[in-house]
Motif scaffolding. Structure first.
Motif, PDB file in Angstrom:
ATOM      1  N   LEU A 135     -20.638  17.005 -30.649  1.00 42.89           N
ATOM      2  CA  LEU A 135     -21.121  17.404 -31.971  1.00 42.89           C
ATOM      3  C   LEU A 135     -19.993  17.829 -32.905  1.00 42.89           C
ATOM      4  N   ALA A 136     -19.147  18.743 -32.467  1.00 41.36           N
ATOM      5  CA  ALA A 136     -18.078  19.257 -33.333  1.00 41.36           C
ATOM      6  C   ALA A 136     -17.097  18.151 -33.716  1.00 41.36           C
ATOM      7  N   ALA A 137     -16.670  17.354 -32.741  1.00 44.45           N
ATOM      8  CA  ALA A 137     -15.685  16.303 -33.011  1.00 44.45           C
ATOM      9  C   ALA A 137     -16.274  15.203 -33.892  1.00 44.45           C
ATOM     10  N   GLN A 138     -17.514  14.809 -33.640  1.00 41.73           N
ATOM     11  CA  GLN A 138     -18.138  13.758 -34.448  1.00 41.73           C
ATOM     12  C   GLN A 138     -18.402  14.244 -35.874  1.00 41.73           C
ATOM     13  N   THR A 139     -18.744  15.521 -36.020  1.00 37.67           N
ATOM     14  CA  THR A 139     -18.937  16.107 -37.347  1.00 37.67           C
ATOM     15  C   THR A 139     -17.613  16.128 -38.106  1.00 37.67           C
ATOM     16  N   LYS A 140     -16.560  16.589 -37.446  1.00 35.43           N
ATOM     17  CA  LYS A 140     -15.240  16.656 -38.077  1.00 35.43           C
ATOM     18  C   LYS A 140     -14.795  15.270 -38.542  1.00 35.43           C
ATOM     19  N   ARG A 141     -15.017  14.266 -37.728  1.00 35.68           N
ATOM     20  CA  ARG A 141     -14.632  12.895 -38.078  1.00 35.68           C
ATOM     21  C   ARG A 141     -15.326  12.465 -39.386  1.00 35.68           C
ATOM     22  N   GLY A 142     -16.622  12.730 -39.494  1.00 31.32           N
ATOM     23  CA  GLY A 142     -17.357  12.372 -40.706  1.00 31.32           C
ATOM     24  C   GLY A 142     -16.904  13.156 -41.922  1.00 31.32           C
ATOM     25  N   ARG A 143     -16.715  14.460 -41.741  1.00 25.82           N
ATOM     26  CA  ARG A 143     -16.268  15.301 -42.864  1.00 25.82           C
ATOM     27  C   ARG A 143     -14.857  14.907 -43.321  1.00 25.82           C
ATOM     28  N   ASP A 144     -13.957  14.667 -42.352  1.00 22.14           N
ATOM     29  CA  ASP A 144     -12.583  14.282 -42.689  1.00 22.14           C
ATOM     30  C   ASP A 144     -12.550  12.968 -43.470  1.00 22.14           C
TER      31      ASP A 144
ATOM     32  N   PRO B 289     -24.361  22.281 -37.549  1.00 28.96           N
ATOM     33  CA  PRO B 289     -23.496  22.894 -38.561  1.00 28.96           C
ATOM     34  C   PRO B 289     -24.243  23.041 -39.885  1.00 28.96           C
ATOM     35  N   GLU B 290     -23.852  24.035 -40.654  1.00 29.99           N
ATOM     36  CA  GLU B 290     -24.530  24.282 -41.924  1.00 29.99           C
ATOM     37  C   GLU B 290     -23.532  24.228 -43.067  1.00 29.99           C
ATOM     38  N   LYS B 291     -23.690  23.209 -43.893  1.00 30.60           N
ATOM     39  CA  LYS B 291     -22.864  23.043 -45.083  1.00 30.60           C
ATOM     40  C   LYS B 291     -23.760  22.472 -46.172  1.00 30.60           C
ATOM     41  N   ARG B 292     -23.637  22.992 -47.350  1.00 30.00           N
ATOM     42  CA  ARG B 292     -24.439  22.491 -48.469  1.00 30.00           C
ATOM     43  C   ARG B 292     -24.258  20.980 -48.575  1.00 30.00           C
ATOM     44  N   GLY B 293     -25.355  20.269 -48.717  1.00 29.27           N
ATOM     45  CA  GLY B 293     -25.294  18.817 -48.823  1.00 29.27           C
ATOM     46  C   GLY B 293     -25.483  18.081 -47.512  1.00 29.27           C
ATOM     47  N   ASP B 294     -25.523  18.803 -46.392  1.00 30.85           N
ATOM     48  CA  ASP B 294     -25.842  18.167 -45.117  1.00 30.85           C
ATOM     49  C   ASP B 294     -27.337  17.844 -45.109  1.00 30.85           C
ATOM     50  N   ILE B 295     -27.695  16.789 -44.410  1.00 28.00           N
ATOM     51  CA  ILE B 295     -29.087  16.368 -44.272  1.00 28.00           C
ATOM     52  C   ILE B 295     -29.522  16.669 -42.843  1.00 28.00           C
ATOM     53  N   LEU B 296     -30.752  17.126 -42.685  1.00 25.76           N
ATOM     54  CA  LEU B 296     -31.307  17.412 -41.363  1.00 25.76           C
ATOM     55  C   LEU B 296     -32.449  16.436 -41.101  1.00 25.76           C
TER      56      LEU B 296
ATOM     57  N   VAL C 254     -23.002   9.498 -42.233  1.00 30.09           N
ATOM     58  CA  VAL C 254     -23.156   9.468 -40.782  1.00 30.09           C
ATOM     59  C   VAL C 254     -24.201  10.511 -40.390  1.00 30.09           C
ATOM     60  N   PHE C 255     -25.061  10.152 -39.466  1.00 31.72           N
ATOM     61  CA  PHE C 255     -25.968  11.105 -38.836  1.00 31.72           C
ATOM     62  C   PHE C 255     -25.461  11.340 -37.418  1.00 31.72           C
ATOM     63  N   VAL C 256     -25.329  12.610 -37.050  1.00 35.02           N
ATOM     64  CA  VAL C 256     -24.824  12.997 -35.733  1.00 35.02           C
ATOM     65  C   VAL C 256     -25.954  13.683 -34.965  1.00 35.02           C
TER      66      VAL C 256
ATOM     67  N   SER D  58     -24.259   9.628 -31.256  1.00 33.30           N
ATOM     68  CA  SER D  58     -24.653  10.650 -30.287  1.00 33.30           C
ATOM     69  C   SER D  58     -23.541  10.740 -29.251  1.00 33.30           C
ATOM     70  N   SER D  59     -23.822  11.382 -28.144  1.00 28.15           N
ATOM     71  CA  SER D  59     -22.795  11.512 -27.102  1.00 28.15           C
ATOM     72  C   SER D  59     -22.432  10.164 -26.492  1.00 28.15           C
ATOM     73  N   HIS D  60     -23.230   9.136 -26.755  1.00 26.02           N
ATOM     74  CA  HIS D  60     -22.948   7.800 -26.224  1.00 26.02           C
ATOM     75  C   HIS D  60     -21.859   7.081 -27.011  1.00 26.02           C
ATOM     76  N   GLN D  61     -21.513   7.600 -28.203  1.00 24.05           N
ATOM     77  CA  GLN D  61     -20.487   6.975 -29.024  1.00 24.05           C
ATOM     78  C   GLN D  61     -19.220   7.826 -29.042  1.00 24.05           C
ATOM     79  N   SER D  62     -18.157   7.204 -29.464  1.00 22.82           N
ATOM     80  CA  SER D  62     -16.865   7.861 -29.539  1.00 22.82           C
ATOM     81  C   SER D  62     -16.848   8.924 -30.639  1.00 22.82           C
TER      82      SER D  62
END
Length: 184
Positions: A38-47, A75-82, A23-25, A8-12
């Protein structure tokens, strides 16, 4: 067991991805909060090639509006979990069982090609939940040995510690099995 974390916002935004499969964001909370990382943590996981999930911290009331807010911001990408994070709020309140169930169903309706799961701690699952409805799967928090939550229900993810960060395992035979399940 596959290993993962939730952030969450509490983590890097540059969290360590070594040895992780998922990873769950945190995406949203209520009807007004969006994780500023959100955007940066998502990018880190996807990368890093991780399966990525997003969660919404549920507040009581305005379930349709909360579900719409969550899917608009996550974010919406096939295979993401909500996931819906169902626990006591900072104000000491909580969504009811009916509200939790309606939220999961509404998110499923809004994002029909995504897995939608319930996050709850052991206390909520055993003492607050009366419907046992967890959408497409249960993500249980119980701080014991990884993969050994003290519940009798089937689960997909187990958060087993929050020290120094939220660590989880997933009950899948392989990363490809997780990806296949998440895809649908």
């Amino acid at each position: 067991m596959l290993r993962g974390i939730d952030v969450s916002s509490h983590q890097s935004s540059s969290y360590d991805t070594d040895g992780l499969s998922f990873v769950f964001v945190k995406a949203t909370e209520g009807r007004s909060y969006v994780n500023p990382k959100l955007a940066a943590q998502t990018k880190r996981g996807r990368d890093a090639g991780l399966v990525v999930g997003f969660y919404h911290f549920l507040w009581p009331g305005n379930l349709t509006a909360q579900a719409e807010y969550f899917v608009a911001k996550a974010p919406e990408k096939r295979g993401d979990i909500l996931a819906v994070d169902w626990e006591t709020t900072g104000e000491g309140t909580r969504a009811s069982n009916a509200e939790k169930d309606r939220f999961i169903r509404k998110v499923k309706e809004l994002r029909p090609h995504h897995r939608v799961i319930l996050y709850a701690n052991r206390h909520f699952w055993l003492n607050v939940d009366t419907t046992s409805y967890a959408g497409d799967g249960l993500w249980i928090a119980d701080y014991v040995t990884a993969g050994k939550p003290r519940i009798q229900a089937d689960w997909r993810f187990h958060q087993y510690t929050d020290d120094p960060l939220d660590r989880n395992v997933a009950d899948f035979s392989s990363e490809s099995a997780l990806r296949e399940w998440a895809g649908g």
